[in-house]
Design a protein around this motif. Structure first.
Motif, PDB file in Angstrom:
ATOM      1  N   ALA A  92       2.730  -4.146   5.814  1.00 34.48           N
ATOM      2  CA  ALA A  92       3.055  -3.829   4.416  1.00 34.48           C
ATOM      3  C   ALA A  92       1.934  -4.286   3.499  1.00 34.48           C
ATOM      4  O   ALA A  92       1.359  -5.363   3.690  1.00 34.48           O
ATOM      5  CB  ALA A  92       4.365  -4.496   4.019  1.00 34.48           C
ATOM      6  N   ILE A  93       1.613  -3.443   2.508  1.00 38.23           N
ATOM      7  CA  ILE A  93       0.684  -3.844   1.459  1.00 38.23           C
ATOM      8  C   ILE A  93       1.316  -3.536   0.115  1.00 38.23           C
ATOM      9  O   ILE A  93       2.191  -2.667   0.006  1.00 38.23           O
ATOM     10  CB  ILE A  93      -0.688  -3.164   1.594  1.00 38.23           C
ATOM     11  CG1 ILE A  93      -0.578  -1.638   1.465  1.00 38.23           C
ATOM     12  CG2 ILE A  93      -1.344  -3.522   2.916  1.00 38.23           C
ATOM     13  CD1 ILE A  93      -1.928  -0.948   1.462  1.00 38.23           C
ATOM     14  N   GLN A  94       0.872  -4.241  -0.897  1.00 42.09           N
ATOM     15  CA  GLN A  94       1.488  -4.145  -2.215  1.00 42.09           C
ATOM     16  C   GLN A  94       0.531  -3.524  -3.230  1.00 42.09           C
ATOM     17  O   GLN A  94      -0.662  -3.841  -3.247  1.00 42.09           O
ATOM     18  CB  GLN A  94       1.894  -5.538  -2.717  1.00 42.09           C
ATOM     19  CG  GLN A  94       2.882  -6.269  -1.822  1.00 42.09           C
ATOM     20  CD  GLN A  94       4.265  -5.657  -1.859  1.00 42.09           C
ATOM     21  OE1 GLN A  94       4.706  -5.132  -2.884  1.00 42.09           O
ATOM     22  NE2 GLN A  94       4.975  -5.717  -0.738  1.00 42.09           N
ATOM     23  N   GLY A  95       1.068  -2.629  -4.057  1.00 41.33           N
ATOM     24  CA  GLY A  95       0.312  -2.102  -5.189  1.00 41.33           C
ATOM     25  C   GLY A  95      -0.862  -1.234  -4.796  1.00 41.33           C
ATOM     26  O   GLY A  95      -0.833  -0.515  -3.794  1.00 41.33           O
ATOM     27  N   ARG A 131       2.825   1.215   1.899  1.00 39.24           N
ATOM     28  CA  ARG A 131       2.436   0.656   0.612  1.00 39.24           C
ATOM     29  C   ARG A 131       3.650   0.622  -0.318  1.00 39.24           C
ATOM     30  O   ARG A 131       4.333   1.636  -0.501  1.00 39.24           O
ATOM     31  CB  ARG A 131       1.332   1.508  -0.018  1.00 39.24           C
ATOM     32  CG  ARG A 131       0.733   0.922  -1.291  1.00 39.24           C
ATOM     33  CD  ARG A 131      -0.241   1.906  -1.922  1.00 39.24           C
ATOM     34  NE  ARG A 131      -1.371   2.208  -1.072  1.00 39.24           N
ATOM     35  CZ  ARG A 131      -2.507   1.515  -1.052  1.00 39.24           C
ATOM     36  NH1 ARG A 131      -2.644   0.460  -1.848  1.00 39.24           N
ATOM     37  NH2 ARG A 131      -3.505   1.874  -0.255  1.00 39.24           N
ATOM     38  N   SER A 132       3.916  -0.531  -0.906  1.00 41.00           N
ATOM     39  CA  SER A 132       5.004  -0.666  -1.876  1.00 41.00           C
ATOM     40  C   SER A 132       4.428  -0.678  -3.279  1.00 41.00           C
ATOM     41  O   SER A 132       3.482  -1.419  -3.558  1.00 41.00           O
ATOM     42  CB  SER A 132       5.784  -1.961  -1.624  1.00 41.00           C
ATOM     43  OG  SER A 132       6.388  -1.948  -0.350  1.00 41.00           O
ATOM     44  N   HIS A 133       4.991   0.149  -4.137  1.00 38.12           N
ATOM     45  CA  HIS A 133       4.548   0.193  -5.531  1.00 38.12           C
ATOM     46  C   HIS A 133       5.666   0.806  -6.373  1.00 38.12           C
ATOM     47  O   HIS A 133       6.654   1.327  -5.842  1.00 38.12           O
ATOM     48  CB  HIS A 133       3.250   0.999  -5.676  1.00 38.12           C
ATOM     49  CG  HIS A 133       3.331   2.396  -5.115  1.00 38.12           C
ATOM     50  ND1 HIS A 133       3.711   3.471  -5.870  1.00 38.12           N
ATOM     51  CD2 HIS A 133       3.100   2.874  -3.865  1.00 38.12           C
ATOM     52  CE1 HIS A 133       3.690   4.566  -5.116  1.00 38.12           C
ATOM     53  NE2 HIS A 133       3.334   4.228  -3.890  1.00 38.12           N
ATOM     54  N   ASP A 134       5.521   0.762  -7.672  1.00 38.09           N
ATOM     55  CA  ASP A 134       6.600   1.169  -8.575  1.00 38.09           C
ATOM     56  C   ASP A 134       6.962   2.640  -8.460  1.00 38.09           C
ATOM     57  O   ASP A 134       8.078   3.032  -8.803  1.00 38.09           O
ATOM     58  CB  ASP A 134       6.222   0.854 -10.029  1.00 38.09           C
ATOM     59  CG  ASP A 134       6.175  -0.645 -10.294  1.00 38.09           C
ATOM     60  OD1 ASP A 134       6.761  -1.392  -9.485  1.00 38.09           O
ATOM     61  OD2 ASP A 134       5.560  -1.060 -11.287  1.00 38.09           O
ATOM     62  N   ALA A 135       6.035   3.479  -7.989  1.00 35.82           N
ATOM     63  CA  ALA A 135       6.301   4.918  -7.942  1.00 35.82           C
ATOM     64  C   ALA A 135       6.896   5.384  -6.617  1.00 35.82           C
ATOM     65  O   ALA A 135       7.157   6.573  -6.456  1.00 35.82           O
ATOM     66  CB  ALA A 135       5.004   5.702  -8.220  1.00 35.82           C
ATOM     67  N   ASN A 136       7.109   4.467  -5.644  1.00 35.16           N
ATOM     68  CA  ASN A 136       7.748   4.855  -4.388  1.00 35.16           C
ATOM     69  C   ASN A 136       9.083   5.527  -4.652  1.00 35.16           C
ATOM     70  O   ASN A 136       9.874   5.051  -5.471  1.00 35.16           O
ATOM     71  CB  ASN A 136       8.023   3.636  -3.507  1.00 35.16           C
ATOM     72  CG  ASN A 136       6.798   3.166  -2.745  1.00 35.16           C
ATOM     73  OD1 ASN A 136       6.488   2.003  -2.786  1.00 35.16           O
ATOM     74  ND2 ASN A 136       6.101   4.051  -2.080  1.00 35.16           N
ATOM     75  N   ALA A 192       1.420  10.202   1.256  1.00 33.85           N
ATOM     76  CA  ALA A 192       0.055   9.993   0.781  1.00 33.85           C
ATOM     77  C   ALA A 192      -0.243   8.553   0.395  1.00 33.85           C
ATOM     78  O   ALA A 192      -1.412   8.169   0.308  1.00 33.85           O
ATOM     79  CB  ALA A 192      -0.223  10.917  -0.401  1.00 33.85           C
ATOM     80  N   ASP A 193       0.779   7.749   0.150  1.00 33.65           N
ATOM     81  CA  ASP A 193       0.531   6.347  -0.197  1.00 33.65           C
ATOM     82  C   ASP A 193       0.575   5.425   1.024  1.00 33.65           C
ATOM     83  O   ASP A 193       0.381   4.222   0.888  1.00 33.65           O
ATOM     84  CB  ASP A 193       1.510   5.854  -1.264  1.00 33.65           C
ATOM     85  CG  ASP A 193       2.967   6.108  -0.911  1.00 33.65           C
ATOM     86  OD1 ASP A 193       3.237   6.922  -0.005  1.00 33.65           O
ATOM     87  OD2 ASP A 193       3.849   5.506  -1.550  1.00 33.65           O
ATOM     88  N   ASP A 194       0.815   5.984   2.219  1.00 35.64           N
ATOM     89  CA  ASP A 194       0.827   5.198   3.444  1.00 35.64           C
ATOM     90  C   ASP A 194      -0.438   5.487   4.251  1.00 35.64           C
ATOM     91  O   ASP A 194      -1.301   6.253   3.827  1.00 35.64           O
ATOM     92  CB  ASP A 194       2.081   5.510   4.258  1.00 35.64           C
ATOM     93  CG  ASP A 194       3.364   5.135   3.505  1.00 35.64           C
ATOM     94  OD1 ASP A 194       3.328   4.153   2.748  1.00 35.64           O
ATOM     95  OD2 ASP A 194       4.384   5.829   3.678  1.00 35.64           O
ATOM     96  N   PHE A 195      -0.551   4.900   5.432  1.00 41.11           N
ATOM     97  CA  PHE A 195      -1.764   5.098   6.229  1.00 41.11           C
ATOM     98  C   PHE A 195      -1.497   4.762   7.686  1.00 41.11           C
ATOM     99  O   PHE A 195      -0.524   4.084   8.021  1.00 41.11           O
ATOM    100  CB  PHE A 195      -2.917   4.240   5.695  1.00 41.11           C
ATOM    101  CG  PHE A 195      -2.652   2.754   5.711  1.00 41.11           C
ATOM    102  CD1 PHE A 195      -3.025   1.969   6.796  1.00 41.11           C
ATOM    103  CD2 PHE A 195      -2.017   2.134   4.636  1.00 41.11           C
ATOM    104  CE1 PHE A 195      -2.774   0.606   6.817  1.00 41.11           C
ATOM    105  CE2 PHE A 195      -1.765   0.767   4.640  1.00 41.11           C
ATOM    106  CZ  PHE A 195      -2.145  -0.002   5.735  1.00 41.11           C
ATOM    107  N   LEU A 196      -2.381   5.247   8.560  1.00 42.59           N
ATOM    108  CA  LEU A 196      -2.332   4.919   9.979  1.00 42.59           C
ATOM    109  C   LEU A 196      -3.321   3.807  10.277  1.00 42.59           C
ATOM    110  O   LEU A 196      -4.376   3.718   9.655  1.00 42.59           O
ATOM    111  CB  LEU A 196      -2.701   6.142  10.831  1.00 42.59           C
ATOM    112  CG  LEU A 196      -1.755   7.338  10.778  1.00 42.59           C
ATOM    113  CD1 LEU A 196      -2.307   8.460  11.640  1.00 42.59           C
ATOM    114  CD2 LEU A 196      -0.352   6.956  11.229  1.00 42.59           C
ATOM    115  N   VAL A 197      -2.985   2.966  11.250  1.00 41.74           N
ATOM    116  CA  VAL A 197      -3.937   1.952  11.684  1.00 41.74           C
ATOM    117  C   VAL A 197      -4.803   2.554  12.786  1.00 41.74           C
ATOM    118  O   VAL A 197      -4.407   3.529  13.443  1.00 41.74           O
ATOM    119  CB  VAL A 197      -3.218   0.674  12.172  1.00 41.74           C
ATOM    120  CG1 VAL A 197      -2.276   0.146  11.109  1.00 41.74           C
ATOM    121  CG2 VAL A 197      -2.468   0.932  13.470  1.00 41.74           C
ATOM    122  N   PRO A 198      -6.003   2.036  12.999  1.00 42.17           N
ATOM    123  CA  PRO A 198      -6.894   2.599  14.029  1.00 42.17           C
ATOM    124  C   PRO A 198      -6.234   2.672  15.400  1.00 42.17           C
ATOM    125  O   PRO A 198      -5.560   1.744  15.840  1.00 42.17           O
ATOM    126  CB  PRO A 198      -8.075   1.617  14.021  1.00 42.17           C
ATOM    127  CG  PRO A 198      -8.098   1.067  12.632  1.00 42.17           C
ATOM    128  CD  PRO A 198      -6.643   0.951  12.236  1.00 42.17           C
TER     129      PRO A 198
END
Length: 323
Positions: A122-125, A212-217, A91-97
């Protein structure tokens, strides 16, 4: 037209869920279903999920009253899938078009492909999903036999592929089976090896997904402590060769090669940690020596020749040391 089922496991990622689901529903593919499996979240995840399902009939829900752990979510999704293709997307990731169309087009042209994957961004936070540069409609494709894919893992002791980009032929997923709860942190690695037993693997030269990289990964701690990730990778290899992989021709040779590849990875991770002044280096060296005693005498230089990212990693590391 190919159809695809996308399972989105979720636990307390309500802040990311809508963007993730929309990245799937906006794909240029006619038949897509989304199953949100919520593991008794305590944030607003269920409210977000219900709103998304009410707005689009392609969204289905499995809202658990009790947290059964991530493997129950993954495996419920495998059981639910009935389309031509299957994707597990956190749920914290995504697909590109265009990601689903690119992948399914390649796999429709070659029915022997068990799964395919591409690159990631990669995206942060908690930032919004950025504008992604348009990717080619027909990207270059590299095909590997399933055995070649397994041998590459054994040689390197790691997978350099982004999980959210992996589109699987559902029939291959059903044959490969469920994620193993006995591998809490390397279940995906082991399953990818099993999937490779059921067909060819395709590598797309384009960006397919965002991570997405974040503390809850769930993987944050593993990457922060490289030795944990390497040990869990070794667990995945041992599990594979103890179960389905044991029937491969030359299975014992491959198992030993995987052990050596993982040890060599630990060795060079230790060198990297030394250059950065990280105290974990000694533990990594001890792990390397215990798995492949020869590394205590001869540096495994051949390992660096096989990794495609060696030069970029060396430049980045030396730049950090210089600063």
């Amino acid at each position: 037209m190919a159809s695809i089922d996308v399972v989105i496991p979720n636990y307390n990622y309500g802040r990311y869920l809508e963007a993730c689901v929309n990245s799937v529903l906006s794909q240029d593919i006619a038949e897509v279903r989304v199953l949100i499996v919520d593991n008794a979240s305590t944030d607003d995840s269920t409210d977000v999920a219900k709103r998304l399902a009410a707005a689009d009939r392609r969204v289905e829900l499995l809202l658990r009253p009790k947290n059964l752990g991530p493997h129950a979510s993954f495996n419920a999704g495998i059981d639910w899938a009935r389309a031509d293709y299957f994707l597990l997307l956190f749920a914290d990731d995504f697909l590109v078009p265009g990601a689903l169309h690119r992948a399914t087009t390649v796999m429709e042209q070659d029915r022997g492909i068990a799964f395919c994957y591409g690159r990631d961004v990669a995206i942060q936070g908690n930032v919004a999903i950025p504008e992604i540069e348009p990717q080619p409609t027909s990207p270059p494709v590299r095909l590997m036999t399933g055995r070649a894919f397994i041998e590459r893992f054994c040689r390197l002791g790691v997978f350099q592929i982004p999980g959210p980009s992996i589109i699987v032929r559902t029939s291959a997923q059903k044959r490969a089976g469920h994620y193993r709860p006995t591998l809490p942190h390397s279940d995906d690695y082991e399953l990818w090896l099993r999937l490779a037993l059921h067909g060819t693997v395709a590598e797309l030269d384009c960006v397919q997904a965002g991570i997405r990289s974040h503390d809850a990964n769930r993987s944050t701690e593993l990457w922060a402590h490289q030795i944990l990730h390497i040990r869990h990778t070794a667990d995945a290899a041992e599990s594979f060769f103890y179960h389905e992989g044991r029937w491969l021709d030359g299975a014992e040779m491959l198992r030993r090669r995987a052990r050596r590849g993982i040890a060599e990875r630990a060795y060079w991770s230790a060198v990297s940690h030394v250059l950065r002044g990280n105290g974990e280096a000694w533990k990594l060296l001890m792990l390397a020596f215990s798995m492949a005693p020869a590394t205590a005498v001869l540096p495994p230089l051949g390992y660096l020749l096989h990794r495609p990212d060696t030069m970029s990693r060396m430049r980045s590391l030396l730049a950090k040391v210089w600063r």
